[in-house]
Design a protein around this motif. Sequence first.
Motif, PDB file in Angstrom:
ATOM      1  N   PRO A  56       0.809  -1.225   0.000  1.00 27.56           N
ATOM      2  CA  PRO A  56       0.000   0.000   0.000  1.00 27.56           C
ATOM      3  C   PRO A  56       0.844   1.278   0.000  1.00 27.56           C
ATOM      4  CG  PRO A  56      -0.857  -1.593   1.587  1.00 27.56           C
ATOM      5  CD  PRO A  56       0.477  -2.097   1.148  1.00 27.56           C
ATOM      6  N   LEU A  57       1.975   1.237   0.699  1.00 30.28           N
ATOM      7  CA  LEU A  57       2.803   2.452   0.740  1.00 30.28           C
ATOM      8  C   LEU A  57       3.466   2.701  -0.616  1.00 30.28           C
ATOM      9  CD1 LEU A  57       3.928   4.824   2.286  1.00 30.28           C
ATOM     10  CD2 LEU A  57       5.783   3.364   3.095  1.00 30.28           C
ATOM     11  N   THR A 171       2.200   0.682   5.102  1.00 29.96           N
ATOM     12  CA  THR A 171       0.999   1.340   4.591  1.00 29.96           C
ATOM     13  C   THR A 171       1.160   2.823   4.893  1.00 29.96           C
ATOM     14  OG1 THR A 171      -0.167   1.147   6.703  1.00 29.96           O
ATOM     15  CG2 THR A 171      -0.357  -0.724   5.189  1.00 29.96           C
ATOM     16  N   VAL A 172       0.098   3.602   4.769  1.00 29.58           N
ATOM     17  CA  VAL A 172       0.216   5.008   5.180  1.00 29.58           C
ATOM     18  C   VAL A 172       0.031   5.102   6.701  1.00 29.58           C
ATOM     19  CG1 VAL A 172      -0.678   7.355   4.852  1.00 29.58           C
ATOM     20  CG2 VAL A 172      -0.536   5.774   2.906  1.00 29.58           C
ATOM     21  N   GLY A 241       0.272 -10.034   5.701  1.00 25.98           N
ATOM     22  CA  GLY A 241      -0.209  -9.138   4.667  1.00 25.98           C
ATOM     23  C   GLY A 241      -0.093  -9.813   3.317  1.00 25.98           C
ATOM     24  N   THR A 242      -0.246  -9.038   2.253  1.00 26.67           N
ATOM     25  CA  THR A 242      -0.088  -9.563   0.893  1.00 26.67           C
ATOM     26  C   THR A 242       0.279  -8.437  -0.060  1.00 26.67           C
ATOM     27  OG1 THR A 242      -1.282 -10.518  -1.007  1.00 26.67           O
ATOM     28  CG2 THR A 242      -2.614  -9.494   0.685  1.00 26.67           C
ATOM     29  N   ASP A 243       1.025  -8.793  -1.082  1.00 29.81           N
ATOM     30  CA  ASP A 243       1.407  -7.834  -2.133  1.00 29.81           C
ATOM     31  C   ASP A 243       0.513  -7.915  -3.352  1.00 29.81           C
ATOM     32  OD1 ASP A 243       3.971  -8.459  -0.487  1.00 29.81           O
ATOM     33  OD2 ASP A 243       4.244  -6.501  -1.425  1.00 29.81           O
ATOM     34  N   ARG A 244      -0.127  -9.084  -3.506  1.00 31.39           N
ATOM     35  CA  ARG A 244      -1.078  -9.239  -4.605  1.00 31.39           C
ATOM     36  C   ARG A 244      -1.903 -10.491  -4.309  1.00 31.39           C
ATOM     37  NH1 ARG A 244      -0.021  -8.811 -11.087  1.00 31.39           N
ATOM     38  NH2 ARG A 244       1.894  -7.756 -10.448  1.00 31.39           N
ATOM     39  N   THR A 279      -5.183  -4.304  -3.272  1.00 31.42           N
ATOM     40  CA  THR A 279      -4.186  -5.373  -3.396  1.00 31.42           C
ATOM     41  C   THR A 279      -4.739  -6.577  -4.156  1.00 31.42           C
ATOM     42  OG1 THR A 279      -3.274  -4.605  -1.301  1.00 31.42           O
ATOM     43  CG2 THR A 279      -2.514  -6.723  -2.034  1.00 31.42           C
ATOM     44  N   ILE A 280      -6.034  -6.531  -4.497  1.00 33.57           N
ATOM     45  CA  ILE A 280      -6.601  -7.639  -5.277  1.00 33.57           C
ATOM     46  C   ILE A 280      -6.362  -7.375  -6.757  1.00 33.57           C
ATOM     47  CG2 ILE A 280      -8.688  -8.969  -5.804  1.00 33.57           C
ATOM     48  CD1 ILE A 280      -9.836  -7.761  -3.113  1.00 33.57           C
TER      49      ILE A 280
END
Length: 367
Positions: A56-57, A171-172, A241-244, A279-280
């Motif tokens: 997200p960041l 993330t932010v 978490g996940t990147d994709r 992220t989806i």
Amino acid sequence: MKIDGTHYRSLWWNAEKDVLEIIDQRWLPHDFRVVPVATMQDFADAIYQMRVRGAPLIGATAAYGMALAMAENSSDANMDAAWTFLEKTRPTAINLRWALDRCRAALRPLPESDRAAAALQLAHEIADEDVEINRRIGEHGLALIRDIAAKKPAGEPVRLLTHCNAGWLATVDWGTATSPMYQAHDAGIALHVWVDETRPRNQGALTSWELGKHGVPHTYITDNAGGHLMQHGMVDMVITGTDRTTRRGDVCNKIGTYLKALAAHDNGVPFYVALPSPTIDWTVSGGVAEIPIEERDAQEITHIQGVTEAGEIGTVRVTPEGTPGGNPAFDVTPNRLVTGLITERGVCAASEEGLAALFPDFAQAAE
Ligand code: MRU
């Protein structure tokens, strides 16, 4: 989140200097350095060199990069050039492309004279939305942690395990995997977090730093310890978490996540993945075959950064000189190993049906 009583985001716009400022994460947890990102090359370097990192960041940073490009030259040609220049910095985290696509789609119809102001406004919106999305992920994850806590003897902590840093630094604000942890801790639920070190870059040290600043009890463990802890009943739940994440719920995240999911499956430990909807990747179905895995410099494996007892930050080699290193940065966990996805709209099964039920708008738009 707070650092020694002061609230920070991982990036912010300095209106006086008219520049984006970031926490340079290459120096954490040993040193807290704030640096400006002032040129297009700075933006590309910040993302590639992982001064900013976490899906997200990376997306929010890219949106500010597009804003800078529009301030310099708001033509269609420069917009496309900025898209290409920034998009190639890191290939796996889909939030990067998501943010650039969103900026381009919003800016393209505008007259060139309006694009710079609109692009900056949009970057602010993307950053603010990320904060709100992650806050909501925390609320939904908190409900899961509360359920586990209710079944434990009074005072016994809920023992969570996480991999990499899917915290507020990634993330932010709030983080994805950490948002439920922060909210549970703030709600008075006793927690203990096992933090995987996450070689090669040791993002677990970032997670430990964050959790420590917030007062969440935690222990830093080797990447190989998780299976052992699960076998001995010392992990109640995994949250990563996940990147994709693909439309059918396959999860791509930091290298080693898959092994944690296998161990969790074998030991009946719930394995949850926290993810914001950007992220989806609705265009991709099978994660192992279709998601590009970033291969990073071997020096990240052969060398390691730390701080000496004298307080100096330095890098040492841990392998014989000249040893070749292989460094795939992410892996894919198939949906069958994922207990559930924690999104800003609620928790769903890691499946096409599960995701489509929560996000019918996005699922249909991608068809
Ligand atoms: O290589 P990194 O540090 O950018 O990888 C980060 C991760 O794998 C995170 O788990 C993921 O981006 C989710 S961040 C909320």
